[in-house]
Design a protein around this motif. Structure first.
Motif, PDB file in Angstrom:
ATOM      1  N   SER A  42      43.406  24.120  -1.009  1.00 40.43           N
ATOM      2  CA  SER A  42      42.284  24.609  -0.183  1.00 40.43           C
ATOM      3  C   SER A  42      42.628  25.947   0.444  1.00 40.43           C
ATOM      4  CB  SER A  42      41.955  23.581   0.903  1.00 40.43           C
ATOM      5  OG  SER A  42      41.559  22.350   0.346  1.00 40.43           O
ATOM      6  N   TRP A  43      43.882  26.101   0.846  1.00 42.85           N
ATOM      7  CA  TRP A  43      44.350  27.376   1.406  1.00 42.85           C
ATOM      8  C   TRP A  43      44.246  28.485   0.368  1.00 42.85           C
ATOM      9  CZ3 TRP A  43      49.235  29.745   0.065  1.00 42.85           C
ATOM     10  CH2 TRP A  43      49.532  30.881   0.820  1.00 42.85           C
ATOM     11  N   VAL A  44      44.601  28.169  -0.886  1.00 37.80           N
ATOM     12  CA  VAL A  44      44.470  29.136  -1.978  1.00 37.80           C
ATOM     13  C   VAL A  44      43.003  29.525  -2.161  1.00 37.80           C
ATOM     14  CG1 VAL A  44      44.741  29.504  -4.460  1.00 37.80           C
ATOM     15  CG2 VAL A  44      46.547  28.338  -3.161  1.00 37.80           C
ATOM     16  N   LEU A  45      42.105  28.541  -2.078  1.00 32.82           N
ATOM     17  CA  LEU A  45      40.676  28.816  -2.208  1.00 32.82           C
ATOM     18  C   LEU A  45      40.203  29.777  -1.121  1.00 32.82           C
ATOM     19  CD1 LEU A  45      37.756  28.400  -3.134  1.00 32.82           C
ATOM     20  CD2 LEU A  45      37.716  26.284  -1.805  1.00 32.82           C
ATOM     21  N   ILE A  46      40.643  29.552   0.110  1.00 34.09           N
ATOM     22  CA  ILE A  46      40.235  30.424   1.219  1.00 34.09           C
ATOM     23  C   ILE A  46      40.708  31.857   0.973  1.00 34.09           C
ATOM     24  CG2 ILE A  46      40.580  30.893   3.675  1.00 34.09           C
ATOM     25  CD1 ILE A  46      40.679  27.806   4.058  1.00 34.09           C
ATOM     26  N   LYS A  47      41.958  32.002   0.497  1.00 33.68           N
ATOM     27  CA  LYS A  47      42.474  33.342   0.214  1.00 33.68           C
ATOM     28  C   LYS A  47      41.680  34.005  -0.914  1.00 33.68           C
ATOM     29  CE  LYS A  47      46.817  34.398   0.577  1.00 33.68           C
ATOM     30  NZ  LYS A  47      46.813  35.107   1.863  1.00 33.68           N
ATOM     31  N   LEU A  48      41.319  33.231  -1.925  1.00 30.36           N
ATOM     32  CA  LEU A  48      40.512  33.771  -3.025  1.00 30.36           C
ATOM     33  C   LEU A  48      39.148  34.214  -2.499  1.00 30.36           C
ATOM     34  CD1 LEU A  48      39.991  34.248  -6.085  1.00 30.36           C
ATOM     35  CD2 LEU A  48      39.158  31.880  -6.184  1.00 30.36           C
ATOM     36  N   ALA A  49      38.532  33.394  -1.665  1.00 31.25           N
ATOM     37  CA  ALA A  49      37.201  33.719  -1.140  1.00 31.25           C
ATOM     38  C   ALA A  49      37.227  34.997  -0.301  1.00 31.25           C
ATOM     39  CB  ALA A  49      36.677  32.550  -0.314  1.00 31.25           C
ATOM     40  N   LYS A  50      38.307  35.197   0.448  1.00 35.99           N
ATOM     41  CA  LYS A  50      38.398  36.378   1.314  1.00 35.99           C
ATOM     42  C   LYS A  50      38.352  37.681   0.521  1.00 35.99           C
ATOM     43  CE  LYS A  50      40.867  34.499   5.336  1.00 35.99           C
ATOM     44  NZ  LYS A  50      42.138  34.533   6.098  1.00 35.99           N
ATOM     45  N   VAL A  51      39.011  37.677  -0.647  1.00 30.64           N
ATOM     46  CA  VAL A  51      39.104  38.939  -1.391  1.00 30.64           C
ATOM     47  C   VAL A  51      38.010  39.086  -2.452  1.00 30.64           C
ATOM     48  CG1 VAL A  51      41.590  39.116  -1.038  1.00 30.64           C
ATOM     49  CG2 VAL A  51      40.728  37.995  -3.096  1.00 30.64           C
ATOM     50  N   THR A  52      37.258  38.023  -2.723  1.00 29.53           N
ATOM     51  CA  THR A  52      36.248  38.107  -3.795  1.00 29.53           C
ATOM     52  C   THR A  52      34.845  37.772  -3.329  1.00 29.53           C
ATOM     53  OG1 THR A  52      36.620  35.801  -4.479  1.00 29.53           O
ATOM     54  CG2 THR A  52      37.981  37.493  -5.543  1.00 29.53           C
ATOM     55  N   TRP A  53      34.658  37.514  -2.049  1.00 29.48           N
ATOM     56  CA  TRP A  53      33.354  37.031  -1.575  1.00 29.48           C
ATOM     57  C   TRP A  53      32.231  38.016  -1.869  1.00 29.48           C
ATOM     58  CZ3 TRP A  53      32.150  32.272   0.099  1.00 29.48           C
ATOM     59  CH2 TRP A  53      30.858  32.069   0.604  1.00 29.48           C
ATOM     60  N   ASP A  54      32.487  39.311  -1.688  1.00 25.03           N
ATOM     61  CA  ASP A  54      31.419  40.285  -1.903  1.00 25.03           C
ATOM     62  C   ASP A  54      31.043  40.410  -3.376  1.00 25.03           C
ATOM     63  OD1 ASP A  54      33.884  41.367  -2.540  1.00 25.03           O
ATOM     64  OD2 ASP A  54      33.268  43.418  -2.052  1.00 25.03           O
ATOM     65  N   LYS A  55      31.906  39.937  -4.260  1.00 30.13           N
ATOM     66  CA  LYS A  55      31.658  40.077  -5.685  1.00 30.13           C
ATOM     67  C   LYS A  55      31.103  38.796  -6.305  1.00 30.13           C
ATOM     68  CE  LYS A  55      32.054  43.330  -8.735  1.00 30.13           C
ATOM     69  NZ  LYS A  55      31.425  44.645  -8.510  1.00 30.13           N
ATOM     70  N   ILE A  56      31.668  37.646  -5.903  1.00 33.81           N
ATOM     71  CA  ILE A  56      31.268  36.368  -6.524  1.00 33.81           C
ATOM     72  C   ILE A  56      31.011  35.314  -5.441  1.00 33.81           C
ATOM     73  CG2 ILE A  56      32.337  36.750  -8.779  1.00 33.81           C
ATOM     74  CD1 ILE A  56      34.739  35.084  -7.761  1.00 33.81           C
ATOM     75  N   ALA A  57      30.127  35.613  -4.531  1.00 37.64           N
ATOM     76  CA  ALA A  57      29.851  34.701  -3.418  1.00 37.64           C
ATOM     77  C   ALA A  57      29.381  33.334  -3.911  1.00 37.64           C
ATOM     78  CB  ALA A  57      28.815  35.320  -2.483  1.00 37.64           C
ATOM     79  N   ILE A  58      28.486  33.313  -4.892  1.00 39.45           N
ATOM     80  CA  ILE A  58      27.936  32.028  -5.359  1.00 39.45           C
ATOM     81  C   ILE A  58      29.038  31.170  -5.982  1.00 39.45           C
ATOM     82  CG2 ILE A  58      26.290  30.936  -6.934  1.00 39.45           C
ATOM     83  CD1 ILE A  58      24.499  33.356  -6.654  1.00 39.45           C
ATOM     84  N   SER A  59      29.926  31.807  -6.751  1.00 41.01           N
ATOM     85  CA  SER A  59      31.047  31.072  -7.341  1.00 41.01           C
ATOM     86  C   SER A  59      31.916  30.447  -6.252  1.00 41.01           C
ATOM     87  CB  SER A  59      31.887  32.013  -8.215  1.00 41.01           C
ATOM     88  OG  SER A  59      32.999  31.325  -8.755  1.00 41.01           O
ATOM     89  N   ASN A  60      32.178  31.220  -5.203  1.00 40.63           N
ATOM     90  CA  ASN A  60      32.982  30.692  -4.097  1.00 40.63           C
ATOM     91  C   ASN A  60      32.264  29.563  -3.364  1.00 40.63           C
ATOM     92  OD1 ASN A  60      35.457  32.252  -4.111  1.00 40.63           O
ATOM     93  ND2 ASN A  60      34.208  34.027  -3.579  1.00 40.63           N
ATOM     94  N   ILE A  61      30.950  29.688  -3.210  1.00 41.08           N
ATOM     95  CA  ILE A  61      30.191  28.616  -2.552  1.00 41.08           C
ATOM     96  C   ILE A  61      30.297  27.323  -3.363  1.00 41.08           C
ATOM     97  CG2 ILE A  61      27.839  27.841  -1.998  1.00 41.08           C
ATOM     98  CD1 ILE A  61      27.220  30.782  -1.238  1.00 41.08           C
ATOM     99  N   VAL A  62      30.195  27.442  -4.696  1.00 39.60           N
ATOM    100  CA  VAL A  62      30.334  26.257  -5.550  1.00 39.60           C
ATOM    101  C   VAL A  62      31.708  25.623  -5.363  1.00 39.60           C
ATOM    102  CG1 VAL A  62      30.439  25.446  -7.934  1.00 39.60           C
ATOM    103  CG2 VAL A  62      28.666  27.064  -7.259  1.00 39.60           C
ATOM    104  N   LEU A  63      32.742  26.462  -5.275  1.00 37.31           N
ATOM    105  CA  LEU A  63      34.092  25.937  -5.061  1.00 37.31           C
ATOM    106  C   LEU A  63      34.206  25.222  -3.717  1.00 37.31           C
ATOM    107  CD1 LEU A  63      36.496  28.688  -6.468  1.00 37.31           C
ATOM    108  CD2 LEU A  63      36.221  26.342  -7.273  1.00 37.31           C
ATOM    109  N   PHE A  64      33.596  25.790  -2.679  1.00 33.13           N
ATOM    110  CA  PHE A  64      33.639  25.132  -1.367  1.00 33.13           C
ATOM    111  C   PHE A  64      32.909  23.792  -1.404  1.00 33.13           C
ATOM    112  CE2 PHE A  64      34.750  29.370   0.429  1.00 33.13           C
ATOM    113  CZ  PHE A  64      35.858  28.972   1.170  1.00 33.13           C
ATOM    114  N   VAL A  65      31.818  23.721  -2.164  1.00 35.10           N
ATOM    115  CA  VAL A  65      31.126  22.435  -2.339  1.00 35.10           C
ATOM    116  C   VAL A  65      32.047  21.438  -3.017  1.00 35.10           C
ATOM    117  CG1 VAL A  65      29.230  21.267  -3.530  1.00 35.10           C
ATOM    118  CG2 VAL A  65      28.811  23.439  -2.360  1.00 35.10           C
TER     119      VAL A  65
END
Length: 591
Positions: free
Chosen positions: A378-401
């Motif tokens: 989950s920590w890895v996911l948060i770090k990924l979301a921080k650096v890619t949110w502006d590019k792939i927000a929907i993908s990150n939202i799916v991962l958080f789900v």
């Protein structure tokens, strides 16, 4: 290529180069999570398959199975597992020539999602349709994820080993949580609930990968012009070096037809539906096994005759690969008992009942096994979301789900177990031990390969096979001389999985590496096909032999079954080490 604030940059279309996570390209973790959810679904379903097929028929109950014998269930599972290693050969060719790796992954994921969804319905037609979809989908998915990863790091080879290690951890993390949670839900509420949960995460994993397209640039997109150039050079080179003759094609056709007919005839005949080889039966051997022996002889002749046409150095190295593939069969036919016979043994012969202090201790250990790795990922996911949110927000939202569902299921499972005064460990729980031990021990074992104690290929195989044999020896001793109805301590099964995992770490990760080192580029596809064919054969043999567990237990004893699997890999391990001088000579300096 340049650098901006210490980060790698390339063309605007390849934005995954511009953001790093844990020192690796952020696109790696898109692949990590895609593979994780696919493995979650695959292993979550696989751990239930033998249990469901052999469970008693209980009308109207969600725990009603098909009441097959272990022999019948093993025949079906063996064909299923065998096809999982054959269809990727075709899937890789289709991706390389026609659709590209990315489309192949998406198509494969979608087909597997349909397969899992079909298995959630309690009908025989939907069950078999689901298995067919999983086989086809795996054919598209399996060979193309590593292909995309290799393409991502082709200009950064010094980072590739670390990237593959992280990717491999995603495989095992998915297997770990899939077997734990799908198994727990299936054994608590019913088989098809477990099958359905696997499908949910396969769907979410697919969506996560699709929505990550803006980050991935042109990775996995087929470039027709480049493909055409490669095809022209490769075919010309191969034709001048060793063209396929008419005899080769005829032998390939005969062997393939016999192999496929046997694969499907085995479960059909053992369930009394049809036996197409019945006319060849003898008093000492069934017709289908006679045909398998004929196909094996023809196949060996095909391989040897083709290899003999190459120059001496190439010929010798290809023979070294064939020898290693031969011993790989003995490893997998023993190691893969974890998916067949050991599941039956865990259900019927292991003392899984817990009360009092023992239950509390197990719940604490199980809680740590669940929460700690889930927190890290989950920590890895948060770090990924921080650096890619502006590019792939929907993908990150799916991962958080996805992770919200996983956390919810994990906390619910632990809450249920901590509130029980007496409980029984789920059968599927033991299967997670392999993934846990890999995650815990992989880095330690890999350090051996970087030290002065790095053994040769033959000794790696030998040690791996002997470690598997020790695992079976342990549980064989645990079951030796026990009275009928007496259960075996779970400690013996835990130790068996520990030694089997150590054996896997000595063999599995290094096998394909030797193929890539020993075989010239123009022949890699052919030899990788041989390698996966060896694993496919081993999967089928493992399931067929594993299906004999009940028969051998009734006629002799359970310990006899385990001692058989002690002897086979131990003998093969000693034999491959005796072949060490020959294999080293055939490798011509490759280490």
């Amino acid at each position: 290529m340049g650098r901006l604030n210490g980060e790698i940059t390339t063309s605007p279309s390849n934005d995954f180069f511009k953001s790093n996570v844990l020192g690796q390209r952020s696109g790696l973790f898109v692949l990590f999570f895609t593979e994780m959810w696919e493995r979650f679904s695959f292993y979550g379903m696989r751990v239930l398959l033998m249990q469901f097929l052999t469970a008693a028929v209980i009308q109207g109950s969600p725990f009603s199975g098909w009441a097959w014998t272990a022999q019948q269930a093993g025949a079906l599972y063996g064909t299923y597992a065998m096809m999982l290693y054959l269809t990727p050969i075709l899937g890789g060719i289709i991706a390389d020539k026609y659709i590209g790796s990315r489309k192949a992954v998406i198509i494969g994921s979608a087909i597997m999602t349909l397969g899992h969804a079909a298995m959630a319905f309690d009908t025989a037609i939907m069950f078999f349709l689901g298995l067919i979809c999983l086989v086809i989908g795996t054919g598209f998915f399996k060979p193309n994820m590593p292909s995309i990863l290799g393409e991502m790091y082709k200009d950064l080879p010094e980072k590739k080993d670390g990237a593959y290690t992280i990717f491999y951890m995603g495989v095992n993390a998915g297997a770990f949580f899939g077997m734990m949670l799908c198994g727990y839900i299936a054994e608590t509420y019913g088989w098809h609930w477990g099958f359905g949960l696997a499908g949910i995460f396969m769907l979410l994993g697919t969506l996560q990968f699709v929505f990550a397209k803006p980050l991935m640039g042109n990775l996995g997109i087929l470039d027709k012009s480049v493909t055409g150039e490669k095809k022209e050079v490769t075919v010309s080179d191969t034709d001048t070096k060793n063209p396929f003759t008419l005899r080769d094609y005829v032998l390939i056709a005969i062997v393939s037809i016999i192999g496929f007919v046997y694969a499907f005839n085995d479960p059909l005949s053992k369930n009394g539906i049809i036996d197409v080889f019945a006319g060849l039966d003898t008093s000492f051997l069934r017709g289908q096994y006679i045909m398998v022996i004929v196909a094996l002889i023809l196949f060996i002749y095909l391989i040897v005759s083709r290899i003999l046409r190459y120059d001496k150095t190439v010929r010798d190295r290809m023979f070294a690969v064939v020898l290693l593939a031969f011993f790989l069969i003995f490893f997998f036919m023993s190691f893969e008992q974890g998916a067949t016979s050991l599941v039956i043994v865990a259900r019927d012969n292991i003392d899984r009942a817990l009360t009092g202090t023992a239950l509390t201790t197990f719940n604490v250990v199980n809680g740590l096994l669940t929460i700690v790795p889930l927190s890290i990922i989950s920590w890895v996911l948060i770090k990924l979301a921080k650096v890619t949110w502006d590019k792939i927000a929907i993908s990150n939202i799916v991962l958080f789900v996805c992770f919200g569902l996983i956390w919810g299921a994990a906390i619910w499972m632990l809450y249920q177990e901590f509130n029980k005064e007496a409980s029984e460990i789920k059968v599927s729980w033991f299967s997670i031990l392999n993934s846990f031990f890999i995650i815990a021990l992989a880095s330690t074992v890999s350090k051996i390969w970087e030290s002065k104690y790095n053994p040769s290929a033959a000794f790696k195989y030998g040690f791996g096979l002997i470690l598997v044999a020790i695992g079976f020896l342990i549980i064989g001793l645990g079951s030796w001389g026990i009275a009928p109805g007496v259960k075996i301590s779970m400690v013996f099964l835990v130790l068996t999985y520990l030694f089997h995992t150590l054996g896997e770490l000595f063999i599995s990760p290094v096998g394909l590496s030797y193929v890539s080192k020993l075989v010239p580029a123009r022949m890699l596809a052919f030899m990788f096909g041989i390698w996966y064919l060896a694993i496919a054969i081993a999967q089928k043999v493992a399931a067929v032999l594993g299906g004999q567990v009940e028969t051998i237990q009734q006629e002799y004893s359970l310990s006899h079954f385990f001692f058989l699997f002690t002897a086979i890999p131990a003998f093969a391990g000693l034999l491959v080490m005796l072949f060490n001088p020959l294999i080293k000579r055939l490798m011509h300096g490759i280490k």
